[in-house]
Scaffold this active site. Structure first.
Site, PDB file in Angstrom:
ATOM      1  N   ASP A  52       0.718  -1.206   0.139  1.00  7.78           N
ATOM      2  CA  ASP A  52      -0.077   0.085   0.057  1.00  7.78           C
ATOM      3  C   ASP A  52       0.784   1.325   0.092  1.00  7.78           C
ATOM      4  OD1 ASP A  52      -2.235   2.027   1.245  1.00  7.78           O
ATOM      5  OD2 ASP A  52      -3.252   0.133   0.458  1.00  7.78           O
ATOM      6  N   HIS A  55      -3.549   5.690   4.473  1.00  5.24           N
ATOM      7  CA  HIS A  55      -4.259   4.742   3.797  1.00  5.24           C
ATOM      8  C   HIS A  55      -3.667   3.161   4.105  1.00  5.24           C
ATOM      9  CE1 HIS A  55      -5.840   2.021   0.426  1.00  5.24           C
ATOM     10  NE2 HIS A  55      -6.901   2.876   0.486  1.00  5.24           N
ATOM     11  N   SER A 106     -11.099  -0.735   0.000  1.00 11.19           N
ATOM     12  CA  SER A 106      -9.960  -0.655   0.573  1.00 11.19           C
ATOM     13  C   SER A 106     -10.118  -1.153   1.814  1.00 11.19           C
ATOM     14  CB  SER A 106      -9.560   0.497   0.514  1.00 11.19           C
ATOM     15  OG  SER A 106      -8.776   1.035  -0.765  1.00 11.19           O
TER      16      SER A 106
END
Length: 474
Positions: free
Chosen positions: A163, A200, A410
């Site tokens: 990621d 994220h 996600s």
């Protein structure tokens, strides 16, 4: 479809990849970006065939000198593919569609695709954003909340998160005490404002750690450049990620791209073949285009040769009863999990950090749903919004000081990866693919997605968020 945010993101991604000329796919419903003037082909004889065919076609029909068509990547690499330049992006016209047409006859003779666009692979809230994070008070526990259980270094399940890397103050959160990996690069801009999609990877790691306490989580910053990378580089970066610590039990991947095809990504051929021969389970996000167009690599789950090694994950809305408005769907999505308004670790534990919204919310759901989805709430005006440019409205700014609420496939993905890991711990199962089969086989949970009942997994510590129907304006 709702292309507005996709178009808003295009310039953002282009700025993150300044040396790459990008184009939007001709099929707007497919929602993909690719490199102008370049195609991908398999190394060896196929690359030579592609190069010769395109050179001949362009020389005869478009007056280009042969040197315009040439390989630009290494002669051979572990991914098994090479970049072939078929035109000069600076000339304006994108010649990739012409190259693809020139090869159709050759592909028909070979009975398989020989060439593909060089797509942009992106985090699953990037070119198809579900929403942007919303600050959550530290007094509000994470959702999913930390499960009971202790960390056992001898038997901990190894999980690799590919990621955007870890924020600098992630260790200030006890939930991430056993998480390591790459630091997030370029967290803030020159004004100290948090960049888009920073946190994220940290948020994903927090969900995993909450659902499965006995895990060794490693976060790699493979997608730290605004969450985007070219397909031709992605396979290499995936190999680098697994080579650093060996093939893990589980890979949690909340990124991908559609390509308008049903046979996968050419640039991932080598990695996917090697994955198939390992014991690793790839848990991948289905994407947030509210579409049934396959999103890769999640859609490999529907290909028979990868059915055991890939688990694709869609998102349920806040109450967990039906699909989130943004989730991709279709027979290639194997399971759904809560993915709307989850609460987890972001950044700002040491020092609160500001964030300016990039996208504006909508008056109604952009996908036609009637519940109070993240398209509409909480209300904010974003920098990239065309409506802001026409009205002169000031973009909204918030402060993060640790936790956030965020939505997207996600985040449904690490919830499922965590449930597989927790099943391995609880049942002393060392084979992650067997654990996946056992977990899905023993679950009786389901949810409504576009009128169909589909398999669903809900972490025991996850709390439903009430879903209301928004009042009609008068």
């Amino acid at each position: 479809m709702a292309p507005q945010r996709f178009h808003e993101q295009f310039d953002q991604i282009q700025r993150a990849l300044p040396d790459v000329a990008l184009a939007m796919g001709p099929q707007e419903e497919a929602h993909y970006l690719y490199e102008r003037g370049v195609v991908l082909a398999r190394d060896g004889e196929e690359a030579r065939l592609v190069e010769d065919t395109v050179r001949t076609h362009f020389t005869e029909t478009r007056g280009l000198v042969p040197d315009h068509v040439r390989r630009t990547g290494p002669a051979a690499n572990r991914t098994g593919v090479t970049r072939i330049r078929v035109g000069d992006p600076a000339q304006g016209e994108d010649v990739v569609p012409h190259a693809l047409r020139a090869l159709r006859e050759a592909e028909e003779r070979q009975s398989r695709p020989l060439v593909a666009r060089n797509h942009v692979v992106h985090v699953a809230v990037n070119a198809c954003p579900g929403d942007e994070p919303v600050p959550a008070p530290r007094s509000e526990p994470p959702n999913p909340a930390p499960a009971e259980g202790r960390y056992d270094p001898e038997s901990a399940v190894g999980v690799l998160v590919v990621d955007t890397g870890l924020v600098h103050d992630h260790a200030s959160c006890p939930l991430l005490a056993h998480t390591g990996g790459d630091a997030q690069t370029g967290e803030t801009d020159a004004g100290g404002v948090l960049r888009q999609y920073v946190g994220h990877g940290t948020f994903i790691a927090g969900i995993l750690a909450a659902v499965a306490p006995s895990t060794d989580i490693t976060v790699r910053g493979t997608l730290s450049d605004a969450g985007a990378v070219l397909e031709s580089e992605f396979g290499t970066r995936l190999f680098e990620a697994v080579d650093q610590g060996g093939w893990p039990d589980i890979i949690s991947l909340s990124a991908g791209t559609s390509n308008g095809r049903t046979d996968g990504l050419l640039g991932l051929d080598g990695f996917m073949r090697e994955l198939r021969e390992q014991r690793t389970l790839l848990v991948a996000a289905a994407g947030n285009n509210a579409s049934d167009v396959p999103f890769w690599p999640a859609a490999y789950a529907a290909l028979p040769e990868y059915a055991d090694s890939v688990l694709s994950v869609g998102a349920l809305r806040g109450d967990g009863e039906s699909a989130a408005c943004f989730t991709n769907h279709g027979p290639w999505v194997r399971v759904y999990a809560p993915g709307e308004r989850l609460t987890g670790v972001l950044t700002g534990f040491d020092t609160p950090v500001p964030y300016v919204y990039q996208h504006s919310t909508y008056d109604t759901c952009r996908y036609g749903f009637t519940y109070a989805c993240t398209c509409q709430y909480p209300r904010h005006t974003g920098v990239l919004s065309e409506a802001r440019e026409s009205t002169g409205a000031k973009p909204d700014q918030v402060m993060f000081d640790g936790l956030a609420q965020w939505s997207g496939t996600s985040f449904a993905t690490p919830a499922v990866a965590g449930l597989v890991a927790a099943h391995m711990t609880a049942h002393r199962e060392r084979d992650p693919r067997a654990a996946r089969t056992q977990l899905l086989g023993s679950s009786t949970e389901s949810a409504d997605v576009r009128g169909a009942r589909v398999p669903a997994l809900r972490p025991p510590t996850w709390r439903p968020v009430p879903v209301a129907t928004p009042a009609r304006s008068v």
